[in-house]
Motif scaffolding. Structure first.
Motif, PDB file in Angstrom:
ATOM      1  N   GLY A  15       0.817  -1.213   0.000  1.00  0.00           N
ATOM      2  CA  GLY A  15       0.000   0.000   0.000  1.00  0.00           C
ATOM      3  C   GLY A  15       0.848   1.257   0.000  1.00  0.00           C
ATOM      4  O   GLY A  15       0.586   2.201  -0.760  1.00  0.00           O
ATOM      5  N   MET A  16       1.876   1.289   0.847  1.00  0.00           N
ATOM      6  CA  MET A  16       2.752   2.465   0.892  1.00  0.00           C
ATOM      7  C   MET A  16       3.510   2.644  -0.414  1.00  0.00           C
ATOM      8  O   MET A  16       3.627   3.766  -0.917  1.00  0.00           O
ATOM      9  CB  MET A  16       3.754   2.347   2.051  1.00  0.00           C
ATOM     10  CG  MET A  16       3.195   2.697   3.407  1.00  0.00           C
ATOM     11  SD  MET A  16       2.464   4.349   3.540  1.00  0.00           S
ATOM     12  CE  MET A  16       3.797   5.403   3.020  1.00  0.00           C
ATOM     13  N   PHE A  52      -5.378  11.055   6.061  1.00  0.00           N
ATOM     14  CA  PHE A  52      -6.209   9.970   6.575  1.00  0.00           C
ATOM     15  C   PHE A  52      -5.815   8.619   5.974  1.00  0.00           C
ATOM     16  O   PHE A  52      -6.128   7.572   6.535  1.00  0.00           O
ATOM     17  CB  PHE A  52      -7.696  10.231   6.317  1.00  0.00           C
ATOM     18  CG  PHE A  52      -8.277  11.273   7.225  1.00  0.00           C
ATOM     19  CD1 PHE A  52      -8.486  11.003   8.570  1.00  0.00           C
ATOM     20  CD2 PHE A  52      -8.604  12.525   6.743  1.00  0.00           C
ATOM     21  CE1 PHE A  52      -9.024  11.964   9.418  1.00  0.00           C
ATOM     22  CE2 PHE A  52      -9.147  13.495   7.579  1.00  0.00           C
ATOM     23  CZ  PHE A  52      -9.348  13.207   8.919  1.00  0.00           C
ATOM     24  N   ILE A  53      -5.135   8.650   4.842  1.00  0.00           N
ATOM     25  CA  ILE A  53      -4.662   7.422   4.208  1.00  0.00           C
ATOM     26  C   ILE A  53      -3.219   7.140   4.622  1.00  0.00           C
ATOM     27  O   ILE A  53      -2.875   6.028   5.012  1.00  0.00           O
ATOM     28  CB  ILE A  53      -4.764   7.534   2.668  1.00  0.00           C
ATOM     29  CG1 ILE A  53      -6.223   7.731   2.256  1.00  0.00           C
ATOM     30  CG2 ILE A  53      -4.149   6.320   1.987  1.00  0.00           C
ATOM     31  CD1 ILE A  53      -6.406   8.175   0.823  1.00  0.00           C
ATOM     32  N   VAL A  54      -2.369   8.169   4.539  1.00  0.00           N
ATOM     33  CA  VAL A  54      -0.930   7.986   4.738  1.00  0.00           C
ATOM     34  C   VAL A  54      -0.563   7.702   6.196  1.00  0.00           C
ATOM     35  O   VAL A  54       0.224   6.787   6.468  1.00  0.00           O
ATOM     36  CB  VAL A  54      -0.150   9.223   4.231  1.00  0.00           C
ATOM     37  CG1 VAL A  54       1.313   9.142   4.597  1.00  0.00           C
ATOM     38  CG2 VAL A  54      -0.308   9.356   2.738  1.00  0.00           C
ATOM     39  N   LEU A  55      -1.075   8.476   7.122  1.00  0.00           N
ATOM     40  CA  LEU A  55      -0.647   8.324   8.513  1.00  0.00           C
ATOM     41  C   LEU A  55      -0.940   6.943   9.095  1.00  0.00           C
ATOM     42  O   LEU A  55      -0.046   6.337   9.708  1.00  0.00           O
ATOM     43  CB  LEU A  55      -1.228   9.437   9.380  1.00  0.00           C
ATOM     44  CG  LEU A  55      -0.637  10.826   9.109  1.00  0.00           C
ATOM     45  CD1 LEU A  55      -1.336  11.892   9.945  1.00  0.00           C
ATOM     46  CD2 LEU A  55       0.864  10.848   9.358  1.00  0.00           C
ATOM     47  N   PRO A  56      -2.149   6.387   8.921  1.00  0.00           N
ATOM     48  CA  PRO A  56      -2.363   5.024   9.436  1.00  0.00           C
ATOM     49  C   PRO A  56      -1.431   3.996   8.781  1.00  0.00           C
ATOM     50  O   PRO A  56      -0.927   3.095   9.464  1.00  0.00           O
ATOM     51  CB  PRO A  56      -3.830   4.723   9.106  1.00  0.00           C
ATOM     52  CG  PRO A  56      -4.468   6.061   8.974  1.00  0.00           C
ATOM     53  CD  PRO A  56      -3.405   6.964   8.415  1.00  0.00           C
ATOM     54  N   THR A 123      10.179   7.731  -2.444  1.00  0.00           N
ATOM     55  CA  THR A 123       9.734   6.702  -3.384  1.00  0.00           C
ATOM     56  C   THR A 123      10.695   5.515  -3.376  1.00  0.00           C
ATOM     57  O   THR A 123      10.272   4.358  -3.308  1.00  0.00           O
ATOM     58  CB  THR A 123       9.611   7.308  -4.799  1.00  0.00           C
ATOM     59  OG1 THR A 123       8.710   8.429  -4.748  1.00  0.00           O
ATOM     60  CG2 THR A 123       9.090   6.286  -5.798  1.00  0.00           C
ATOM     61  N   ILE A 124      11.970   5.820  -3.420  1.00  0.00           N
ATOM     62  CA  ILE A 124      12.976   4.755  -3.382  1.00  0.00           C
ATOM     63  C   ILE A 124      12.955   4.042  -2.027  1.00  0.00           C
ATOM     64  O   ILE A 124      12.982   2.808  -1.960  1.00  0.00           O
ATOM     65  CB  ILE A 124      14.373   5.325  -3.695  1.00  0.00           C
ATOM     66  CG1 ILE A 124      14.428   5.773  -5.159  1.00  0.00           C
ATOM     67  CG2 ILE A 124      15.467   4.312  -3.381  1.00  0.00           C
ATOM     68  CD1 ILE A 124      15.606   6.659  -5.507  1.00  0.00           C
ATOM     69  N   ALA A 125      12.885   4.813  -0.957  1.00  0.00           N
ATOM     70  CA  ALA A 125      12.918   4.221   0.381  1.00  0.00           C
ATOM     71  C   ALA A 125      11.744   3.274   0.608  1.00  0.00           C
ATOM     72  O   ALA A 125      11.928   2.146   1.090  1.00  0.00           O
ATOM     73  CB  ALA A 125      12.938   5.320   1.451  1.00  0.00           C
ATOM     74  N   TRP A 126      10.527   3.702   0.279  1.00  0.00           N
ATOM     75  CA  TRP A 126       9.374   2.824   0.504  1.00  0.00           C
ATOM     76  C   TRP A 126       9.368   1.640  -0.463  1.00  0.00           C
ATOM     77  O   TRP A 126       8.876   0.565  -0.129  1.00  0.00           O
ATOM     78  CB  TRP A 126       8.071   3.600   0.471  1.00  0.00           C
ATOM     79  CG  TRP A 126       7.698   4.086   1.856  1.00  0.00           C
ATOM     80  CD1 TRP A 126       7.652   3.343   2.989  1.00  0.00           C
ATOM     81  CD2 TRP A 126       7.327   5.407   2.239  1.00  0.00           C
ATOM     82  NE1 TRP A 126       7.275   4.121   4.061  1.00  0.00           N
ATOM     83  CE2 TRP A 126       7.065   5.394   3.632  1.00  0.00           C
ATOM     84  CE3 TRP A 126       7.180   6.596   1.551  1.00  0.00           C
ATOM     85  CZ2 TRP A 126       6.668   6.512   4.337  1.00  0.00           C
ATOM     86  CZ3 TRP A 126       6.780   7.712   2.261  1.00  0.00           C
ATOM     87  CH2 TRP A 126       6.531   7.668   3.647  1.00  0.00           C
TER      88      TRP A 126
END
Length: 136
Positions: A15-16, A52-56, A123-126
């Motif tokens: 998802g991330m 609301f999408i990213v933090l969880p 982007t690379i890290a995730w």
């Protein structure tokens, strides 16, 4: 619960990674095309909604990886932890300040370009976190 952790982690990591690639290739470049008169209001709605999408996802991912590092400190988990740490540092030291400036100043091409360029680090890290998580 720990028996379900790898499946939960895969879902969160995927998802991330998916979200950050959408942000990098579609959402941030689209900032350039938001009408200057509406940009601040639009940006406010965008940052609130995306939070609301990213933090969880970010919190769940960090918790899953942290738990896996404690219970199964294999290289893939440790690399994922490092990658997520990099993503968090970039988020709060580079991305968030850019968003604050955009919220204050509006549609500024220099700030948008900086946001896009520095977002490659996230982007690379995730993406690394997703791939390294499969190494375990």
């Amino acid at each position: 619960m720990t028996e379900h952790l790898p499946a939960i982690r895969l879902g969160v990591d995927a998802g991330m990674a998916t979200l950050i690639w959408l942000v990098q290739l579609v959402i941030y470049p689209a900032f350039r095309f938001i009408d200057a008169e509406r940009f601040i209001a639009w940006h406010h709605r965008y940052t609130r909604a995306i939070s609301f999408i990213v933090l969880p996802l970010m919190i769940t991912q960090a918790a899953c990886i942290g738990l896996q590092c404690l219970t199964d400190p294999r290289i893939g988990n440790l690399v994922s932890a490092g990658a997520v740490l990099v993503a968090w540092i970039v988020t709060f030291t580079l991305s968030v300040p850019c968003h604050h400036k955009l919220q204050e100043q509006g549609n500024d091409p220099q700030i948008i370009n900086r946001l896009i360029h520095t977002n490659w680090l996230r982007t690379i890290a995730w993406s690394v976190a997703l791939l390294a998580g499969r190494m375990v």
